[in-house]
Design a protein around this motif. Structure first.
Motif, PDB file in Angstrom:
ATOM      1  N   SER A  63       0.833  -1.202   0.000  1.00 32.44           N
ATOM      2  CA  SER A  63       0.000   0.000   0.000  1.00 32.44           C
ATOM      3  C   SER A  63       0.869   1.254   0.000  1.00 32.44           C
ATOM      4  CB  SER A  63      -0.921   0.012   1.218  1.00 32.44           C
ATOM      5  OG  SER A  63      -1.807  -1.085   1.185  1.00 32.44           O
ATOM      6  N   ASP A  64       0.454   2.258  -0.746  1.00 35.44           N
ATOM      7  CA  ASP A  64       1.205   3.509  -0.781  1.00 35.44           C
ATOM      8  C   ASP A  64       0.976   4.310   0.499  1.00 35.44           C
ATOM      9  OD1 ASP A  64       2.190   2.979  -3.283  1.00 35.44           O
ATOM     10  OD2 ASP A  64       0.661   4.143  -4.343  1.00 35.44           O
ATOM     11  N   ARG A  93       3.592   9.300  -3.239  1.00 36.64           N
ATOM     12  CA  ARG A  93       2.934   8.161  -2.600  1.00 36.64           C
ATOM     13  C   ARG A  93       3.698   6.914  -3.011  1.00 36.64           C
ATOM     14  NH1 ARG A  93      -1.027   7.999   1.130  1.00 36.64           N
ATOM     15  NH2 ARG A  93      -2.183   6.411  -0.039  1.00 36.64           N
ATOM     16  N   LEU A  94       4.276   6.227  -2.035  1.00 37.03           N
ATOM     17  CA  LEU A  94       5.121   5.067  -2.295  1.00 37.03           C
ATOM     18  C   LEU A  94       4.873   3.986  -1.266  1.00 37.03           C
ATOM     19  CD1 LEU A  94       8.532   6.910  -2.843  1.00 37.03           C
ATOM     20  CD2 LEU A  94       7.164   5.836  -4.640  1.00 37.03           C
ATOM     21  N   PRO A  95       5.129   2.719  -1.602  1.00 38.50           N
ATOM     22  CA  PRO A  95       5.106   1.673  -0.578  1.00 38.50           C
ATOM     23  C   PRO A  95       6.268   1.836   0.391  1.00 38.50           C
ATOM     24  CG  PRO A  95       4.984   0.749  -2.805  1.00 38.50           C
ATOM     25  CD  PRO A  95       5.366   2.181  -2.951  1.00 38.50           C
ATOM     26  N   CYS A 125      -0.504  -0.436   6.130  1.00 37.40           N
ATOM     27  CA  CYS A 125       0.640  -0.707   5.262  1.00 37.40           C
ATOM     28  C   CYS A 125       1.525  -1.843   5.751  1.00 37.40           C
ATOM     29  CB  CYS A 125       1.480   0.552   5.075  1.00 37.40           C
ATOM     30  SG  CYS A 125       2.157   1.249   6.601  1.00 37.40           S
TER      31      CYS A 125
END
Length: 341
Positions: A63-64, A93-95, A125
């Motif tokens: 999940s970001d 927005r990144l994992p 996350c």
């Protein structure tokens, strides 16, 4: 730790009873040495950066999360751009795994950009993290968040909630100012802040005392501490805290409760009340404002045990112990009145 500032009070071997009875009731910050040293993630962090990063990667569901990056010339300080028309970072927005990879790669740079994942809900996350790494003192309604980054500095700001900040990896320096120092901290815009919460405009590392002379008085009231993996810090509501992440990989888990963010009590926001008061009262005549200050002092801030003694119990209304349904009725009334304006 700066030798010119007094240390935040420290406690060792704090259990749930001690925290509830001796710490949370005093409205003073306290360093809780070794408070989460038993967490498996802390044990791995003490082994190596690679080990703790591998642990989080295994838990990452892809999940970001919110992430920011500041240019090297910002020296990790999250702040405004030069014209105060925006902020000095790029948002993405990144994992979690991608952010960890950036941190490991930037360790090879002499002057890297600052990278940080901010206030990510762990349950969203990193499922499974809380199975082995959690605080017994807080219930499931208190939602923990994770902060991951390299050498990042967050200017002094406050939260409208109790806060336990637990250092998992790296080292962090906290500098705290009591709420009454607000007038000496030169707070920026309330509704336009790079951290979400209003921040001090003064650089703690390089304060400009000609531009911000009252900051000298704020420093006289400041307290500081450096936290290692396994340490935690209790920060009472509305205490200003300046946070420096000092190493190439810093991980922190925090818990907010009893305030306006991240808790079941988030509807009770003092900040919302402040914003409404600024709209309705700030630009009125001084005598009018003073009259309302007296009313607020009487009904809100004084400890008046006999406030409703002369009123029949069934007519206490908003002055009494309201049910959730009664509170919602008041909110609906206010919401409808604001919409009509």
């Amino acid at each position: 730790m700066s030798p010119s500032l007094p240390a935040i009070a420290e406690r060792y071997d704090v259990d749930d009873r001690i925290f509830k009875e001796q710490i949370a009731t005093q409205y003073q910050p306290v360093v809780l040495r070794g408070y989460v040293k038993h967490w498996p993630v802390v044990q791995l962090a003490k082994t190596s950066t690679e080990a703790v990063c591998a642990y989080l990667r295994k838990l990452d569901n892809g999940s970001d999360v919110d992430a920011i990056m500041t240019p090297p010339e910002a020296k990790g300080r999250i702040f405004y751009d030069d014209a105060m028309n925006g902020f000095n970072y790029l948002r993405n927005r990144l994992p979690v795994s991608a952010i960890l990879d950036q941190l490991l790669r930037y360790r090879q740079f002499a002057n890297p950009p600052a990278v940080a994942a901010q206030s990510a809900l762990i349950a969203n996350c990193l499922p499974g993290f809380l199975d082995d790494n959690k605080l017994s003192i807080l219930g499931p309604e208190v939602i923990p968040r994770i902060w991951i980054g390299n050498a990042v500095t967050t200017p002094a700001h406050f939260d409208d909630a109790h806060n336990i900040a637990c250092v998992v990896s790296g080292k962090r320096r906290f500098t705290l100012f009591p709420p009454e120092q607000i007038g000496n901290l030169y707070i920026g815009p309330l509704d336009f802040a790079p951290t979400g919460a209003p921040i001090s405009m003064v650089s703690l590392k390089e304060p400009d005392f000609e531009k911000f002379p009252k900051f000298k008085d704020a420093l006289k009231a400041a307290q500081t501490a450096e936290l290692e993996p396994g340490d935690a810090l209790y920060i009472p509501p509305l205490w200003w805290h300046h946070v420096e992440s000092l190493q190439a990989c810093n991980i922190l888990v925090n818990y907010w409760w009893g305030g306006a963010v991240g808790t079941a009590d988030s509807i009770h926001s003092g900040f919302d009340s402040l914003m409404l008061a600024l709209i309705n009262l700030k630009r009125r005549a001084p005598a009018y404002r003073q009259a309302w200050a007296t009313v607020f002092q009487h009904y809100v801030f004084d400890e008046n045990e006999d406030l409703t003694a002369h009123i029949p119990p069934h007519r206490h209304g908003v002055l009494g112990d309201m049910s959730a349904e009664q509170e919602q009725q008041v909110r609906n009334y206010l919401a409808n009145k604001l919409k009509s304006q």
